[in-house]
Design an enzyme around this catalytic site. Sequence first.
Site, PDB file in Angstrom:
ATOM      1  N   ILE A  76       0.711  -1.199  -0.220  1.00  0.00           N
ATOM      2  CA  ILE A  76       0.135  -0.100   0.037  1.00  0.00           C
ATOM      3  C   ILE A  76       0.929   1.202   0.023  1.00  0.00           C
ATOM      4  O   ILE A  76       1.634   1.599   1.000  1.00  0.00           O
ATOM      5  CB  ILE A  76      -0.951   0.075   1.086  1.00  0.00           C
ATOM      6  CG1 ILE A  76      -1.896  -1.308   1.229  1.00  0.00           C
ATOM      7  CG2 ILE A  76      -1.688   1.340   1.341  1.00  0.00           C
ATOM      8  CD1 ILE A  76      -2.727  -1.410   2.411  1.00  0.00           C
ATOM      9  N   PRO A  77       1.037   1.859  -0.983  1.00  0.00           N
ATOM     10  CA  PRO A  77       2.067   2.787  -1.651  1.00  0.00           C
ATOM     11  C   PRO A  77       2.005   4.233  -0.666  1.00  0.00           C
ATOM     12  O   PRO A  77       1.886   5.223  -1.344  1.00  0.00           O
ATOM     13  CB  PRO A  77       2.266   3.100  -2.887  1.00  0.00           C
ATOM     14  CG  PRO A  77       0.905   2.724  -3.475  1.00  0.00           C
ATOM     15  CD  PRO A  77       0.302   1.769  -2.404  1.00  0.00           C
ATOM     16  N   CYS A  78       2.001   4.188   0.659  1.00  0.00           N
ATOM     17  CA  CYS A  78       1.884   5.345   1.370  1.00  0.00           C
ATOM     18  C   CYS A  78       3.333   6.365   1.083  1.00  0.00           C
ATOM     19  O   CYS A  78       3.116   7.538   1.303  1.00  0.00           O
ATOM     20  CB  CYS A  78       1.649   5.170   2.997  1.00  0.00           C
ATOM     21  SG  CYS A  78       2.825   4.354   3.603  1.00  0.00           S
ATOM     22  N   HIS A  79       4.325   5.736   0.674  1.00  0.00           N
ATOM     23  CA  HIS A  79       5.485   6.667   0.450  1.00  0.00           C
ATOM     24  C   HIS A  79       5.195   7.525  -1.032  1.00  0.00           C
ATOM     25  O   HIS A  79       6.223   8.416  -0.985  1.00  0.00           O
ATOM     26  CB  HIS A  79       6.515   5.551   0.213  1.00  0.00           C
ATOM     27  CG  HIS A  79       6.313   4.601  -1.009  1.00  0.00           C
ATOM     28  ND1 HIS A  79       5.787   3.234  -0.707  1.00  0.00           N
ATOM     29  CD2 HIS A  79       6.718   4.641  -2.132  1.00  0.00           C
ATOM     30  CE1 HIS A  79       5.708   2.626  -1.838  1.00  0.00           C
ATOM     31  NE2 HIS A  79       6.237   3.368  -2.946  1.00  0.00           N
ATOM     32  N   ARG A  80       4.128   7.069  -1.726  1.00  0.00           N
ATOM     33  CA  ARG A  80       3.914   8.148  -2.777  1.00  0.00           C
ATOM     34  C   ARG A  80       3.187   9.219  -2.722  1.00  0.00           C
ATOM     35  O   ARG A  80       2.830   9.880  -3.717  1.00  0.00           O
ATOM     36  CB  ARG A  80       3.405   7.234  -3.810  1.00  0.00           C
ATOM     37  CG  ARG A  80       4.170   6.011  -4.407  1.00  0.00           C
ATOM     38  CD  ARG A  80       3.566   5.183  -5.352  1.00  0.00           C
ATOM     39  NE  ARG A  80       4.081   3.920  -5.844  1.00  0.00           N
ATOM     40  CZ  ARG A  80       3.621   2.831  -6.099  1.00  0.00           C
ATOM     41  NH1 ARG A  80       2.321   2.778  -6.628  1.00  0.00           N
ATOM     42  NH2 ARG A  80       4.414   1.761  -6.267  1.00  0.00           N
TER      43      ARG A  80
END
Length: 300
Positions: free
Chosen positions: A245-249
């Site tokens: 789940i790409p919260c880094h984006r």
Amino acid sequence: MKAQDEINFNRIAEAIHYIQSNFKSQPSLEQIAEKVNLSPYHFQRLFSKWAGTSPKRFLQYISISYAKKLLKENQASLFETALETGLSGTSRLHDLFINIEGMTPGEYKNGGENLNINYSSAESPFGNILIASTPKGICHISFTDEESLGLENLKAQFPQANYTPKLDLAQQNALFIFSHDWTKLNQIKLHLKGTDFQLKIWETLLKIPIGKLSTYGAIAKQVQNAKASRAVGTAIGSNPVAFLIPCHRVIQSNGALGGYHWGTARKSAIIGWEASKIELNYSICVNQKQSANKNPSTAI
């Protein structure tokens, strides 16, 4: 706001209020649409556009939020909870929890009791990770230098579950994301536990393509709550499945990286790594096309 937009907004606001006030009677699409003087077809489309989810899904979110409160705070039985929520029986309550929470109402009430969770440690380009899965899918990924600390954080999410140190097929498939073409992987199923708002935010994050970035404000607008940037940030920070789940984006609107649960240095490294992957794939694609042009096939 244009006149028609204002009319539509008021209709959706009225529909949401109606659902929130009458969810115990589990109103049908036709009943809600009639309340705002629209056909079911046009109401479905309009509601989905403005609320970011279907009327049925919104009703489910409201219902399960109330059911969770009854199970946890009031210690109600499954049968009592089903009836009080307006469901015809425990089978519908079961279906609701499986659909939204990824677990049975009994598992939710008991903090994951009788839920079997496999976990293992693995290396990634960005440090060691702890990954865990249930029979329904991946439930946890975290970057951690100490497995014992990572396991402690995992157990806080499902305090009554049964834990087995084991690398299973679901975990192996998920870990391929670091070394394989994501589009060619088998579908990775997630088993998430969170509030309806958190689930909605995490679902929105999954739509951000690799190599692309979004902002907290943009995510808030996508969930039809432009003023909820702070709440969006909190939901992103509670993401239980790092990287998948790409919260880094998600970054700040001024271009600053913003916070990251596993450190801003790691966030910067991941963003750069994904950008290089996109660049490499583009270069390979261009080279292949150039090679094809230089060596055209000859029809016989």
